[in-house]
Design a protein around this motif. Sequence first.
Motif, short mmCIF file in Angstrom:
data_model
loop_
_atom_site.label_atom_id
_atom_site.label_comp_id
_atom_site.label_asym_id
_atom_site.label_seq_id
_atom_site.Cartn_x
_atom_site.Cartn_y
_atom_site.Cartn_z
N ILE A 97 0.81 -1.08 -0.01
CA ILE A 97 -0.04 0.06 0.14
C ILE A 97 0.77 1.01 -0.02
O ILE A 97 1.98 1.33 0.74
CB ILE A 97 -0.90 0.12 1.25
N ALA A 98 0.53 2.08 -0.83
CA ALA A 98 1.44 3.30 -0.72
C ALA A 98 0.32 4.53 -0.78
O ALA A 98 -1.04 4.45 -1.34
CB ALA A 98 2.08 3.62 -2.10
N ASP A 99 0.75 5.89 -0.35
CA ASP A 99 -0.05 6.84 -0.55
C ASP A 99 0.66 8.20 -1.20
O ASP A 99 1.60 8.11 -1.59
CB ASP A 99 -0.76 7.26 0.86
N ASP A 100 -0.08 9.09 -1.57
CA ASP A 100 0.42 10.29 -2.13
C ASP A 100 1.29 11.09 -1.42
O ASP A 100 1.93 12.11 -2.03
CB ASP A 100 -0.73 11.08 -2.83
N GLN A 101 1.47 10.84 -0.07
CA GLN A 101 2.59 11.50 0.54
C GLN A 101 3.89 10.73 0.69
O GLN A 101 4.79 11.17 1.67
CB GLN A 101 2.09 11.53 2.25
N GLY A 102 3.89 9.87 -0.07
CA GLY A 102 5.17 8.99 -0.07
C GLY A 102 5.32 7.92 0.98
O GLY A 102 6.48 7.45 0.81
N ASN A 103 4.39 7.64 1.43
CA ASN A 103 4.36 6.52 2.66
C ASN A 103 4.08 5.26 1.91
O ASN A 103 3.18 5.25 1.16
CB ASN A 103 3.44 6.72 3.53
N THR A 104 4.74 4.42 2.30
CA THR A 104 4.36 2.97 1.91
C THR A 104 4.35 1.94 3.18
O THR A 104 4.95 2.15 4.24
CB THR A 104 5.66 2.31 1.13
N THR A 105 3.51 1.03 3.01
CA THR A 105 3.35 -0.15 4.06
C THR A 105 3.01 -1.35 3.47
O THR A 105 2.78 -1.34 2.10
CB THR A 105 2.63 0.43 5.18
N PHE A 106 2.48 -2.45 4.30
CA PHE A 106 2.05 -3.54 3.66
C PHE A 106 1.11 -4.06 4.60
O PHE A 106 1.22 -3.88 5.79
CB PHE A 106 3.16 -4.73 3.10
N LEU A 107 0.30 -5.04 4.27
CA LEU A 107 -0.76 -5.64 5.18
C LEU A 107 -0.61 -7.37 4.82
O LEU A 107 -0.73 -7.76 3.77
CB LEU A 107 -2.27 -5.06 4.65
N PRO A 108 -0.14 -7.84 5.79
CA PRO A 108 0.06 -9.34 5.73
C PRO A 108 -1.54 -10.06 5.95
O PRO A 108 -2.07 -9.83 7.00
CB PRO A 108 0.82 -9.80 6.61
N ILE A 109 -1.93 -10.80 5.01
CA ILE A 109 -3.08 -11.74 5.13
C ILE A 109 -3.07 -13.13 4.85
O ILE A 109 -2.34 -13.44 3.97
CB ILE A 109 -4.25 -11.05 4.35
N SER A 110 -3.47 -13.85 5.77
CA SER A 110 -3.59 -15.28 5.65
C SER A 110 -5.04 -15.89 5.45
O SER A 110 -5.90 -15.44 6.45
CB SER A 110 -2.77 -15.93 6.73
N ILE A 111 -5.17 -16.49 4.33
CA ILE A 111 -6.43 -17.24 4.27
C ILE A 111 -6.41 -18.54 4.27
O ILE A 111 -5.63 -19.46 3.43
CB ILE A 111 -7.06 -16.85 2.73
N ILE A 112 -7.09 -19.06 5.43
CA ILE A 112 -6.85 -20.63 5.59
C ILE A 112 -8.25 -21.26 5.36
O ILE A 112 -9.39 -21.04 5.84
CB ILE A 112 -6.45 -21.00 7.18
N LYS A 113 -8.40 -21.93 4.23
CA LYS A 113 -9.68 -22.75 3.90
C LYS A 113 -9.52 -24.07 4.17
O LYS A 113 -8.86 -24.95 3.87
CB LYS A 113 -9.98 -22.48 2.30
N GLY A 114 -10.75 -24.35 5.29
CA GLY A 114 -10.75 -25.85 5.68
C GLY A 114 -11.26 -26.84 4.58
O GLY A 114 -11.76 -26.26 3.69
N LYS A 115 -11.27 -28.06 4.98
CA LYS A 115 -11.55 -29.28 4.13
C LYS A 115 -12.79 -29.03 3.66
O LYS A 115 -13.40 -29.18 2.54
CB LYS A 115 -11.26 -30.57 4.65
N LYS A 116 -13.82 -28.56 4.53
CA LYS A 116 -15.22 -28.23 4.57
C LYS A 116 -15.68 -26.90 4.44
O LYS A 116 -14.97 -26.14 5.13
CB LYS A 116 -16.14 -29.14 5.69
N GLU A 117 -16.78 -26.67 3.69
CA GLU A 117 -17.55 -25.34 3.90
C GLU A 117 -17.97 -25.00 5.17
O GLU A 117 -18.17 -26.06 5.83
CB GLU A 117 -18.47 -25.03 2.77
N GLY A 118 -18.07 -24.04 5.49
CA GLY A 118 -18.32 -23.44 6.92
C GLY A 118 -18.37 -21.76 7.02
O GLY A 118 -18.36 -21.05 6.15
N PRO A 119 -18.37 -21.55 8.45
CA PRO A 119 -18.23 -20.18 8.78
C PRO A 119 -17.02 -19.56 8.47
O PRO A 119 -16.06 -20.11 8.05
CB PRO A 119 -18.75 -20.07 10.20
N VAL A 120 -17.21 -18.28 8.36
CA VAL A 120 -15.88 -17.24 7.90
C VAL A 120 -15.74 -16.53 9.16
O VAL A 120 -16.23 -15.95 9.81
CB VAL A 120 -16.12 -16.36 6.78
N PHE A 121 -14.48 -16.78 9.90
CA PHE A 121 -13.97 -16.30 11.27
C PHE A 121 -12.77 -15.42 10.70
O PHE A 121 -11.85 -16.09 10.41
CB PHE A 121 -13.57 -17.46 12.16
#
Length: 352
Positions: free
Chosen positions: A47-71
């Motif tokens: 992610i970057a903005d018009d002020q010259g700042n940069t960062t990042f967002l780490p995200i892990s998506i773990i999908k189980g063997k079966k369908e179900g709720p999203v937590f």
Amino acid sequence: MIQKVILKGITVLFISLCIPSVMAQSAFQKAWDKTSRPSIENLRVDIADDQGNTTFLPISIIKGKKEGPVFTMVAGVHGYEYPPIMGVQELLQEIKAEVLTGTLIVIPIASTNSFFTRTPFKNANDGVNLNGAFPGNSEGTVTQQIAHLITTEIIPKTDVFLDIHGGDASEDLLPFICYYNNEGKPKQTQLAKELSEVSGFEYIVSYPYTLKDGDPAKYVFKQAVQDGKTGISIEAGKLGNVQQDMVDLIKAGVYNMLNKMGMYANATEIDTARIRLNSQDYISSPEEGIFYSDYKAGDKVEDGALVGVIKDLFGKVTAEIKAPKSGIILYKIGTPPVNKDDTLMCISSFDE
């Protein structure tokens, strides 16, 4: 002709400013759309903005063997709150996709700039507190863009949203779990209450919910509640240190909630009484100075008790701090310096 060139330049500039946010959204969506089960997809959203700042967002998506709720679980909204961050790190190593039902969305550190610069509360680049930036802004600073991404991309896919916090660098804190008593969404509020009850936390705190639809939520799990999701927050750990017992308490709470939802069978039986609190009073500092108090988080106080004093830099008492009610200190400032309007402590009680 000159006007057309200027207009074209403005259009190109506008598009270029929007690209980081659009790319961030599409990166998460692309990972989300992968259909394989079970699977673990780890991504870094730049992610970057018009002020010259940069960062990042780490995200892990773990999908189980079966369908179900999203937590969804998020740690590191404040990068100096270490037990939540370390607890989620351990959970990421322990949870097995092949025995999971449903999907986990995990943000292990939401404010990476705050974490790596050891900066309490705010992103060191843009000076914005992520836990005050919601719903965010797709064209704003990097922190506002993170809030916007979570609001528009992650919360809509979520059934239960868990925001994991602790005492920041200056905060002494009693571990507790909390939720908003949103009477307009009774089903979601009831589930939040039930998950809190099985979490294993001794102290269960409910907050009144007074937001109107158009009001900015500011806080991340309050945004989830405003958007009709079940929102919960854990508070565990204090004073910018890693306490392993708090790491373990956080992990047990997550496992117990996942077990309650039928997503992961790794519950821990915690034999403790439940203390329910639903009324909070906040004491603000009337002035700048040095705060002295013999009380700590978890102590009981009586209405009108002298809970601390503020002294000037020469040691003269300039203000006496008294409890506005009887109750338990949920958290308090645990280091000497205070500024005018800083929260000195939160006293909580149960009102019928």
